[in-house]
Design an enzyme around this catalytic site. Structure first.
Site, PDB file in Angstrom:
ATOM      1  N   CYS A   5       0.868  -1.188   0.000  1.00  0.00           N
ATOM      2  CA  CYS A   5       0.000   0.000   0.000  1.00  0.00           C
ATOM      3  C   CYS A   5       0.899   1.230   0.000  1.00  0.00           C
ATOM      4  CB  CYS A   5      -0.925   0.023   1.209  1.00  0.00           C
ATOM      5  SG  CYS A   5      -1.825   1.581   1.348  1.00  0.00           S
ATOM      6  N   CYS A   8       0.412   3.554   2.999  1.00  0.00           N
ATOM      7  CA  CYS A   8       1.020   3.028   4.228  1.00  0.00           C
ATOM      8  C   CYS A   8       2.527   3.289   4.211  1.00  0.00           C
ATOM      9  CB  CYS A   8       0.763   1.523   4.344  1.00  0.00           C
ATOM     10  SG  CYS A   8      -0.849   1.099   5.032  1.00  0.00           S
ATOM     11  N   ASP A  31      -0.550  15.992  -3.244  1.00  0.00           N
ATOM     12  CA  ASP A  31      -0.792  14.982  -4.278  1.00  0.00           C
ATOM     13  C   ASP A  31       0.315  15.067  -5.329  1.00  0.00           C
ATOM     14  OD1 ASP A  31      -3.626  13.370  -5.237  1.00  0.00           O
ATOM     15  OD2 ASP A  31      -2.056  13.675  -6.743  1.00  0.00           O
ATOM     16  N   ASN A  87     -13.086   9.808  -2.545  1.00  0.00           N
ATOM     17  CA  ASN A  87     -13.508   8.801  -3.513  1.00  0.00           C
ATOM     18  C   ASN A  87     -13.580   7.453  -2.804  1.00  0.00           C
ATOM     19  OD1 ASN A  87     -13.544  10.652  -5.670  1.00  0.00           O
ATOM     20  ND2 ASN A  87     -11.333  10.432  -5.952  1.00  0.00           N
ATOM     21  N   GLY A  93     -14.380   6.126  -8.194  1.00  0.00           N
ATOM     22  CA  GLY A  93     -13.157   6.677  -8.775  1.00  0.00           C
ATOM     23  C   GLY A  93     -11.929   6.524  -7.897  1.00  0.00           C
ATOM     24  N   HIS A  98      -6.427   3.193   0.217  1.00  0.00           N
ATOM     25  CA  HIS A  98      -6.141   3.578   1.605  1.00  0.00           C
ATOM     26  C   HIS A  98      -6.884   4.902   1.754  1.00  0.00           C
ATOM     27  CE1 HIS A  98      -3.026   4.090   5.051  1.00  0.00           C
ATOM     28  NE2 HIS A  98      -3.861   5.125   5.121  1.00  0.00           N
ATOM     29  N   HIS A 100      -8.424   8.335   2.014  1.00  0.00           N
ATOM     30  CA  HIS A 100      -7.799   9.658   1.978  1.00  0.00           C
ATOM     31  C   HIS A 100      -8.838  10.716   1.645  1.00  0.00           C
ATOM     32  CE1 HIS A 100      -7.385   7.668  -1.928  1.00  0.00           C
ATOM     33  NE2 HIS A 100      -7.540   8.864  -2.485  1.00  0.00           N
ATOM     34  N   HIS A 102      -9.170  14.278  -0.078  1.00  0.00           N
ATOM     35  CA  HIS A 102      -8.512  15.273  -0.941  1.00  0.00           C
ATOM     36  C   HIS A 102      -8.965  16.674  -0.511  1.00  0.00           C
ATOM     37  CE1 HIS A 102      -7.270  12.574  -4.351  1.00  0.00           C
ATOM     38  NE2 HIS A 102      -8.294  11.855  -3.955  1.00  0.00           N
TER      39      HIS A 102
HETATM   40  P1  5GP Z   1      -7.990   8.537  -5.548  1.00  0.00           P
HETATM   41  O1  5GP Z   1      -8.310   8.557  -7.019  1.00  0.00           O
HETATM   42  O2  5GP Z   1      -7.696   7.169  -5.044  1.00  0.00           O
HETATM   43  O3  5GP Z   1      -9.016   9.269  -4.722  1.00  0.00           O
HETATM   44  O4  5GP Z   1      -6.711   9.433  -5.381  1.00  0.00           O
HETATM   45  C1  5GP Z   1      -5.422   8.913  -5.302  1.00  0.00           C
HETATM   46  C2  5GP Z   1      -4.497  10.101  -5.443  1.00  0.00           C
HETATM   47  O5  5GP Z   1      -3.220   9.708  -4.996  1.00  0.00           O
HETATM   48  C3  5GP Z   1      -4.351  10.584  -6.881  1.00  0.00           C
HETATM   49  O6  5GP Z   1      -4.758  11.944  -6.944  1.00  0.00           O
HETATM   50  C4  5GP Z   1      -2.861  10.416  -7.166  1.00  0.00           C
HETATM   51  O7  5GP Z   1      -2.322  11.480  -7.913  1.00  0.00           O
HETATM   52  C5  5GP Z   1      -2.254  10.352  -5.780  1.00  0.00           C
HETATM   53  N1  5GP Z   1      -1.054   9.539  -5.667  1.00  0.00           N
HETATM   54  C6  5GP Z   1      -0.862   8.290  -6.180  1.00  0.00           C
HETATM   55  N2  5GP Z   1       0.364   7.833  -5.863  1.00  0.00           N
HETATM   56  C7  5GP Z   1       0.955   8.815  -5.131  1.00  0.00           C
HETATM   57  C8  5GP Z   1       2.245   8.925  -4.504  1.00  0.00           C
HETATM   58  O8  5GP Z   1       3.093   8.044  -4.558  1.00  0.00           O
HETATM   59  N3  5GP Z   1       2.501  10.086  -3.835  1.00  0.00           N
HETATM   60  C9  5GP Z   1       1.579  11.086  -3.741  1.00  0.00           C
HETATM   61  N4  5GP Z   1       1.932  12.185  -3.049  1.00  0.00           N
HETATM   62  N5  5GP Z   1       0.364  11.013  -4.313  1.00  0.00           N
HETATM   63  C10 5GP Z   1       0.055   9.895  -5.001  1.00  0.00           C
HETATM   64 ZN    ZN Z   2      -2.474   1.600   3.470  1.00  0.00          ZN
END
Ligand code: 5GP
Ligand code: ZN
Length: 112
Positions: A5, A8, A31, A87, A93, A98, A100, A102
């Site tokens: 993850c 994590c 992000d 999301n 989406g 994990h 989060h 935004h």
């Molecule tokens: P989700 O679509 O799951 O709500 O958002 C995941 C977010 O995590 C995306 O906006 C993506 O750009 C961001 N993200 C993915 N991998 C990484 C990473 O390794 N570091 C950071 N800082 N953001 C990440």
């Molecule tokens: Zn995790």
């Protein structure tokens, strides 16, 4: 901590991030692919997959994250306001499984 993850690993300090805030329970970081001039995420350090996997024992943790949002947003210059997105699941989406939150701002967001 869940194997493989990425969040994590960020929470454990194994993968670098542009950190906004950290305490014993949560970490916030920018992000990697910002969708707005300011775009960071607040996550629990505990591996909770999504809101589908949040339970009553997470109530205080989720409350803390939401109460942190305006404090950190203002610290990042978003005095005018910010958008909050969670999301949940593939159908919502979600790409990183994990939980989060935004926080986006610094531009005029699209109307919902
Ligand atoms: P989700 O679509 O799951 O709500 O958002 C995941 C977010 O995590 C995306 O906006 C993506 O750009 C961001 N993200 C993915 N991998 C990484 C990473 O390794 N570091 C950071 N800082 N953001 C990440
Ligand atoms: Zn995790």
């Amino acid at each position: 901590m869940s194997d493989n993850c990425i969040f994590c690993k960020i929470a454990a300090g194994e993968i670098p991030c542009k950190k906004v805030y950290e305490d014993a329970e949560v970490i916030a970081f920018h992000d990697i692919h910002p969708a707005a001039p300011v775009h960071f995420m607040i996550i629990p350090k505990e591996h909770v997959v999504s809101l589908f996997d949040a339970h009553a024992r997470h109530e205080a943790l989720l409350g803390r994250i939401l109460l942190l949002a305006p404090i950190l947003a203002k610290e990042q210059g978003l005095d005018d306001g910010f958008r909050t997105i969670i999301n949940t699941g593939a159908g919502g989406g979600q790409e990183v499984f994990h939980l989060h939150v935004h926080i986006l701002g610094g531009n005029k967001p699209r109307p919902m």
